[in-house]
Design a protein around this motif. Structure first.
Motif, PDB file in Angstrom:
ATOM      1  N   ARG A 168      39.677 -53.886  52.787  1.00 18.55           N
ATOM      2  CA  ARG A 168      41.003 -53.408  52.391  1.00 18.55           C
ATOM      3  C   ARG A 168      41.612 -54.471  51.497  1.00 18.55           C
ATOM      4  O   ARG A 168      41.363 -55.656  51.684  1.00 18.55           O
ATOM      5  N   TYR A 169      42.390 -54.069  50.528  1.00 20.32           N
ATOM      6  CA  TYR A 169      42.983 -54.985  49.565  1.00 20.32           C
ATOM      7  C   TYR A 169      44.496 -54.886  49.634  1.00 20.32           C
ATOM      8  O   TYR A 169      45.044 -53.824  49.909  1.00 20.32           O
ATOM      9  N   ARG A 170      45.166 -56.022  49.359  1.00 20.42           N
ATOM     10  CA  ARG A 170      46.628 -56.074  49.319  1.00 20.42           C
ATOM     11  C   ARG A 170      47.042 -56.852  48.090  1.00 20.42           C
ATOM     12  O   ARG A 170      46.352 -57.758  47.650  1.00 20.42           O
ATOM     13  N   LEU A 171      48.211 -56.515  47.563  1.00 22.80           N
ATOM     14  CA  LEU A 171      48.787 -57.246  46.445  1.00 22.80           C
ATOM     15  C   LEU A 171      49.675 -58.351  47.002  1.00 22.80           C
ATOM     16  O   LEU A 171      50.419 -58.134  47.953  1.00 22.80           O
TER      17      LEU A 171
ATOM     18  N   GLU B 117      51.018 -52.797  50.258  1.00 27.63           N
ATOM     19  CA  GLU B 117      50.274 -51.640  50.753  1.00 27.63           C
ATOM     20  C   GLU B 117      48.840 -52.083  50.991  1.00 27.63           C
ATOM     21  O   GLU B 117      48.421 -53.140  50.540  1.00 27.63           O
ATOM     22  N   HIS B 118      48.072 -51.269  51.667  1.00 33.66           N
ATOM     23  CA  HIS B 118      46.641 -51.515  51.820  1.00 33.66           C
ATOM     24  C   HIS B 118      45.904 -50.546  50.906  1.00 33.66           C
ATOM     25  O   HIS B 118      46.209 -49.355  50.899  1.00 33.66           O
ATOM     26  N   PHE B 119      44.946 -51.067  50.161  1.00 36.17           N
ATOM     27  CA  PHE B 119      44.200 -50.267  49.195  1.00 36.17           C
ATOM     28  C   PHE B 119      42.714 -50.326  49.513  1.00 36.17           C
ATOM     29  O   PHE B 119      42.215 -51.322  50.021  1.00 36.17           O
TER      30      PHE B 119
ATOM     31  N   GLU C 113      42.273 -49.443  42.701  1.00 33.68           N
ATOM     32  CA  GLU C 113      43.392 -48.677  43.244  1.00 33.68           C
ATOM     33  C   GLU C 113      44.653 -49.549  43.324  1.00 33.68           C
ATOM     34  O   GLU C 113      45.743 -49.109  42.966  1.00 33.68           O
ATOM     35  N   ALA C 114      44.497 -50.785  43.774  1.00 35.08           N
ATOM     36  CA  ALA C 114      45.630 -51.709  43.862  1.00 35.08           C
ATOM     37  C   ALA C 114      46.198 -51.990  42.479  1.00 35.08           C
ATOM     38  O   ALA C 114      47.415 -51.988  42.279  1.00 35.08           O
ATOM     39  N   TRP C 115      45.322 -52.253  41.515  1.00 39.09           N
ATOM     40  CA  TRP C 115      45.763 -52.559  40.149  1.00 39.09           C
ATOM     41  C   TRP C 115      46.485 -51.362  39.531  1.00 39.09           C
ATOM     42  O   TRP C 115      47.512 -51.523  38.877  1.00 39.09           O
TER      43      TRP C 115
END
Length: 50
Positions: free
Chosen positions: A15-18, A31-33, A38-40
């Motif tokens: 999972r990715y976060r900003l 958010e979680h991506f 998707e995050a970008w």
């Protein structure tokens, strides 16, 4: 000699976060991506609306 990090035994997907410039979760984009792309995309859309 370089060492490698141990592989995770977790079967859960990444999972990715900003984050902000201090490495803390971004106040408005926290958010979680499922992917970096998707995050970008989310961040770009938010920035264009500002």
């Amino acid at each position: 000699m370089a060492t490698s990090l141990p592989m995770s035994s977790s079967r859960q997907p990444r999972r990715y976060r900003l984050v902000d410039h201090h490495g803390q979760p971004h106040l408005e984009l926290d958010e979680h991506f499922d992917s970096i792309e998707e995050a970008w995309s989310f961040a770009t859309d938010w920035w264009q609306q500002q």
